[in-house]
Design a protein around this motif. Structure first.
Motif, mmCIF file in Angstrom:
data_model
loop_
_atom_site.group_PDB
_atom_site.id
_atom_site.type_symbol
_atom_site.label_atom_id
_atom_site.label_comp_id
_atom_site.label_asym_id
_atom_site.label_seq_id
_atom_site.Cartn_x
_atom_site.Cartn_y
_atom_site.Cartn_z
ATOM 1 N N SER A 188 1.059 -1.155 -0.077
ATOM 2 C CA SER A 188 0.239 0.563 0.185
ATOM 3 C C SER A 188 0.815 1.151 0.331
ATOM 4 O O SER A 188 0.784 1.895 -0.481
ATOM 5 C CB SER A 188 -0.955 0.012 1.035
ATOM 6 N N SER A 189 2.087 0.901 -0.004
ATOM 7 C CA SER A 189 3.255 1.903 0.501
ATOM 8 C C SER A 189 4.369 1.671 0.671
ATOM 9 O O SER A 189 4.934 0.582 0.533
ATOM 10 C CB SER A 189 2.802 2.997 2.007
ATOM 11 N N GLY A 190 4.862 2.118 -0.735
ATOM 12 C CA GLY A 190 5.675 1.963 -0.884
ATOM 13 C C GLY A 190 7.005 0.910 -2.175
ATOM 14 O O GLY A 190 7.765 0.266 -2.246
ATOM 15 N N ASN A 191 5.411 1.174 -2.937
ATOM 16 C CA ASN A 191 6.184 0.325 -3.785
ATOM 17 C C ASN A 191 6.496 0.708 -5.334
ATOM 18 O O ASN A 191 6.573 0.071 -5.936
ATOM 19 C CB ASN A 191 3.729 -0.170 -4.964
ATOM 20 N N ALA A 192 7.601 2.072 -5.014
ATOM 21 C CA ALA A 192 8.323 2.373 -6.045
ATOM 22 C C ALA A 192 9.199 1.931 -5.911
ATOM 23 O O ALA A 192 10.047 1.295 -6.585
ATOM 24 C CB ALA A 192 8.842 3.547 -5.600
ATOM 25 N N VAL A 193 9.944 0.870 -4.750
ATOM 26 C CA VAL A 193 11.262 0.750 -4.132
ATOM 27 C C VAL A 193 10.828 -1.049 -4.122
ATOM 28 O O VAL A 193 11.850 -2.055 -3.687
ATOM 29 C CB VAL A 193 11.917 1.400 -3.699
#
Length: 653
Positions: A532-537
Motif C-alpha cells: 500500500s505504500s513504498g511500491n516504487a521500490v
C-alpha cells in the motif's frame, strides 16, 4: 582464527570434506545439504524395520529442538521439494538453470537475523544457515541419498550419513554437489555444501553439547542476460535459435563465487537438577552454557577482460579483474538457563560479545575516492529467552538489545503464541520487532568499474511484522502484515539507496487439498499480496497460485509400487520484477519491463519400498506458444520445456 577452527571436530570434518570433494571433480569451487529429511507426522511414517527398532527411534532434532522422524512416504509435498534446495520454492521464481539465483515472488519477514550479513543475496538462496542444519539420533547407521539430473549436462547429488556411537553420541556427515551446464551460453552452475554435526551428553545428562561445521561454495558463470537482438529472436520464436546456445549474451567471460565456512557449538553444564519435571520446585535444571558462532564468507567476481559496454567506464583500459571482499563474524554467548513454576516453563538470560570485519585487502579503483577499505566493529548485547506452556497453549519469546552506534547496534525482539487442539487445528500468532544495519555490500563496495564504488552511512533498518497462521484438516491459512522503515534497496542505476518513506506490505496465503474419486486429489495454494505504500521500490505480484491435479494409486499384484501422476499449474500476475545485476549479485529496481506468465509441469512419481522416483517435464506449455514471453527477470528467460528425473533412497542398516 586458527584456534577456533581447531576446536571440536573440525580437523576431522575438513579431512572428510576434502576426500568427498576430490571424488566429485566435476563440482567446481569451494551459499536459509539435506535440509529436512522429508519429515511428517507419526501416522504417515512408512519405515518398516526388523528387530527391536521402531520408526520413532530414528529421530531428527531441529535447531529449535523440535523432534520428527525419518520419512519414506510419497506425498505431493515431496514433489514440491524435489529440487536442489530441498525446499518448497512457491514464493521464488527460478532462473533457467538449477543452481542459479531466484527472483522473489514473495517475502518472509517472520525470521530476520540479529546482525547484518555480507550481502550479495543473489548467491545465498542455497546457503544453509545455522537454523537449516538438523541433528540426529538413530539406533542404526542411516543413509539418505538424493539424485537429480541437471539442465543439459550435469546433476545434483545430496547424500547424508548419520550414526550413533552410543545412545548419547551422534555424528552426521552430509554433502551436496551440483553441476549443471544450462541451456544458454555462460550459465554453468557449480556448488558444494558440506555439513557435519555432533551431539553428545554425559550418562547423567549433566553436560551436553551440539555442534556443526559447514563449508559451502557457489560458482556461477554470469552472462548478463540476452542481448537486444537475441531477445528479439527469443520473443518471436525464431526457428534458427531453438538451440538456446546460439543466442548471444551480454557477458562472455564473467564468473562469480561465494565461499563460506561456519563453526557453531552450543554446550552447557547442569549445575543442579531435579527428576521432577512438573515444576513442584521453585527452580530446576539450572544450566550454565556457552555458544560459539564463527562465520567467514568471501565473494569474488572475475573477468578475463574488461567489458565497459555493459558495466561502464573502468579505472584501467585493459586486462582482467579478480575482485574479492571478505566478511568475518565471531559471536560468543554466555547464558544461564533454568526451569521455574513461576514462569510456566524455561527461562534463559544471555550476554553476547560480537566482532565483525568486512572489507577489501587492496584498493580496486584509484579514480574513485572511497574513504574506507574495511568496516569493523564489536559490541556487547544482552537478552533473554522464554519458553512457557499451559496445557495446549505455548508461548515463546526472545529479546536482544545491542546498545551503541556501530554496525552491530540495534535490537531484536520476536515472540509467538500457539494453541493446538489435538489433531484438529493449530493457531499461531507471531510478532517481530527488529532494528539493524543494512547488509555490508550496500555500505561499502569497490570495483575497477567506476559506477560500482560507494561508501554509505545508512541508518538502521526498522522492521515490524505481525503474523497469524491457522493449520487444520480443513485447510491452512496465514496472514503477514509488515512495516519497514529506512528500507535499503538497489536502484535502477545499480547503486544502493535508502528509502525515506515507509513500506507497508500485506501477504495472505491459503492452501487446501480436495480429494475425490478415492484416488484423485486437487491441491491448491493461493497467495495475495499488496504494497500500500513504498511500491516504487518494493514490488511483488498481486496474485501467485499453484494448482496440482494428480492421481495416486497402488499398482500390480501385492501392491509393490505406489504411483503419483499429475500436473501442476503455476501462475503469477504481471509486475515490474527486479532486474539482476551480476557484479553485485543483487536484484535492482527497474521500470521498463513487466513479467508474469502461466506454466504447467507434468510429473510421474513412484515409490518402491524405501525409494522414491521422480520424473518431471518442466514448463510443457512452452512448446505450444508462438510468442515466448516467460522470463525470470528482464533479459533472463525462464527455462524451456525440459525433462528431468531423479530419486531419493533411504538405507537403514
Amino acid at each position: 582464527m586458527k584456534y577456533i577452527i581447531g576446536i571440536l571436530f573440525v580437523i576431522s570434518s575438513f579431512t572428510i570434506n576434502a576426500q568427498i570433494r576430490s571424488l566429485g571433480s566435476g563440482v567446481g569451487g569451494f551459499n536459509q545439504g539435506i535440509n529436512r529429511l522429508d519429515t511428517i507426522s507419526n501416522d504417515e511414517i512408512n519405515v518398516k524395520l526388523s528387530g527391536k527398532t521402531k520408526f520413532t527411534d530414528y529421530k531428527i532434532i531441529s535447531f529449535k529442538k523440535d523432534t520428527s522422524y525419518i520419512d519414506t512416504t510419497l506425498t505431493i509435498r515431496k514433489d514440491y521439494k524435489f529440487n536442489f534446495r530441498r525446499k518448497d520454492n512457491f514464493e521464488l521464481l527460478a532462473f533457467q538453470n538449477q543452481g542459479q539465483t531466484f527472483n522473489n515472488l514473495g517475502y518472509n519477514f517472520r525470521n530476520i537475523s540479529q546482525f547484518p550479513d555480507i550481502g550479495f543475496t543473489g548467491k545465498q538462496f542455497n546457503y544453509m544457515q545455522i537454523e537449516d542444519i538438523d541433528y540426529y539420533r538413530v539406533p542404526t547407521p542411516t543413509t539418505v541419498i538424493m539424485y537429480r539430473t541437471g539442465q543439459e549436462q550435469g546433476q545434483v547429488l545430496d547424500a547424508l550419513f548419520t550414526f550413533n556411537l552410543s545412545k548419547r553420541f551422534n555424528l552426521s556427515f552430509a554433502y551436496r554437489g551440483l553441476r549443471s551446464l544450462g541451456q544458454y551460453r555462460r550459465s554453468l552452475s557449480s556448488s558444494g555444501n558440506f555439513r557435519s554435526t555432533l551431539t553428545y551428553s554425559t550418562p547423567k545428562d549433566q553436560y551436553r553439547i551440539r555442534a556443526q561445521v559447514t563449508t559451502q561454495d557457489f560458482v556461477n558463470q554470469e552472462n548478463g542476460g540476452l542481448t537486444t537482438q537475441a531477445l528479439e529472436n527469443f520473443l518471436t520464436n525464431d526457428p534458427n535459435f531453438e538451440d538456446r546456445g546460439r543466442l548471444d549474451v551480454n557477458l562472455t567471460d564473467s564468473e562469480s563465487n561465494l565461499e563460506g565456512i561456519r563453526v557453531y557449538a552450543d554446550h552447557n553444564f547442569k549445575l543442579f537438577s531435579s527428576k521432577d519435571t512438573t515444576n513442584t520446585k521453585n527452580f530446576t535444571n539450572l544450566k550454565v552454557g556457552h555458544i560459539l558462532h564463527y562465520e567467514s564468507k568471501e565473494y569474488r567476481f572475475g573477468q578475463s577482460s574488461l567489458d565497459t559496454d555493459f558495466f561502464g567506464d573502468a579505472s584501467k583500459s585493459s586486462g582482467g579483474i579478480d575482485e574479492r571482499v571478505d566478511y568475518n563474524l565471531i559471536n560468543n554467548q554466555g547464558y544461564l538457563e533454568f526451569n521455574s513454576k513461576y514462569i510456566l516453563g524455561k527461562f534463559k538470560v544471555k550476554a553476547n560479545y560480537t566482532t565483525v570485519n568486512y572489507g577489501y585487502d587492496t584498493i580496486h579503483n584509484g579514480n574513485i575516492l572511497v574513504n574506507r577499505s574495511r568496516l569493523k566493529g564489536n559490541a556487547i548485547s544482552l537478552g533473554a529467552d522464554w519458553n512457557g506452556r499451559i496445557k495446549n497453549f505455548k508461548v515463546n519469546a526472545s529479546a536482544n538489545l545491542t546498545p551503541g552506534s556501530g554496525y552491530l547496534a540495534g535490537n531484536h525482539f520476536s515472540g509467538e503464541a500457539m494453541y493446538k487442539k489435538d489433531s484438529l487445528f493449530t493457531v499461531k500468532g507471531s510478532l517481530l520487532l527488529t532494528s539493524k544495519a543494512p547488509r555490508f555490500n550496500t555500505l561499502l563496495f569497490q570495483s575497477v568499474y567506476n559506477d560500482y564504488n560507494w561508501d554509505n552511512n545508512f541508518t538502521n533498518i526498522d522492521t515490524r511484522n505481525i503474523g497469524f497462521s491457522f493449520n487444520s484438516k480443513w485447510g491452512n491459512a496465514s496472514l503477514d502484515f509488515t512495516n519497514i522503515e529506512d528500507y535499503v534497496y538497489f536502484d535502477s542505476d545499480n547503486t544502493p539507496k535508502q528509502f525515506d518513506e515507509s513500506i507497508t506490505y500485506l501477504k495472505v496465503k491459503v492452501s487446501k487439498e480436495f480429494k475425490f474419486f478415492k484416488n484423485f486429489a486437487f491441491d491448491n495454494t493461493l497467495m495475495y499480496q499488496n504494497v500500500s505504500s513504498g511500491n516504487a521500490v518494493f514490488r511483488v505480484p498481486e496474485f501467485v497460485t499453484r494448482n496440482t491435479l494428480y492421481y495416486t494409486g497402488e499398482w500390480f499384484r501385492g501392491k509393490p509400487i505406489l504411483v503419483q501422476i499429475g500436473g501442476t499449474f503455476n501462475f503469477f500476475t504481471k509486475y515490474k520484477a527486479n532486474a539482476f545485476n551480476p557484479i553485485v549479485n543483487e536484484f535492482t529496481v527497474q521500470n521498463d519491463t513487466e513479467i508474469g506468465f502461466p506454466s504447467v509441469d507434468v510429473f510421474f512419481n513412484a515409490r518402491v519400498k524405501r525409494t522414491r522416483i521422480f520424473f518431471k517435464i518442466d514448463n510443457i506449455t512452452s512448446s505450444f506458444l508462438s510468442t515466448r514471453n516467460y522470463f525470470s527477470a528482464p533479459n533472463y528467460p525462464y527455462r524451456d520445456m525440459s525433462i528431468r528425473f531423479g530419486l531419493v533412497w533411504n538405507w537403514f542398516i
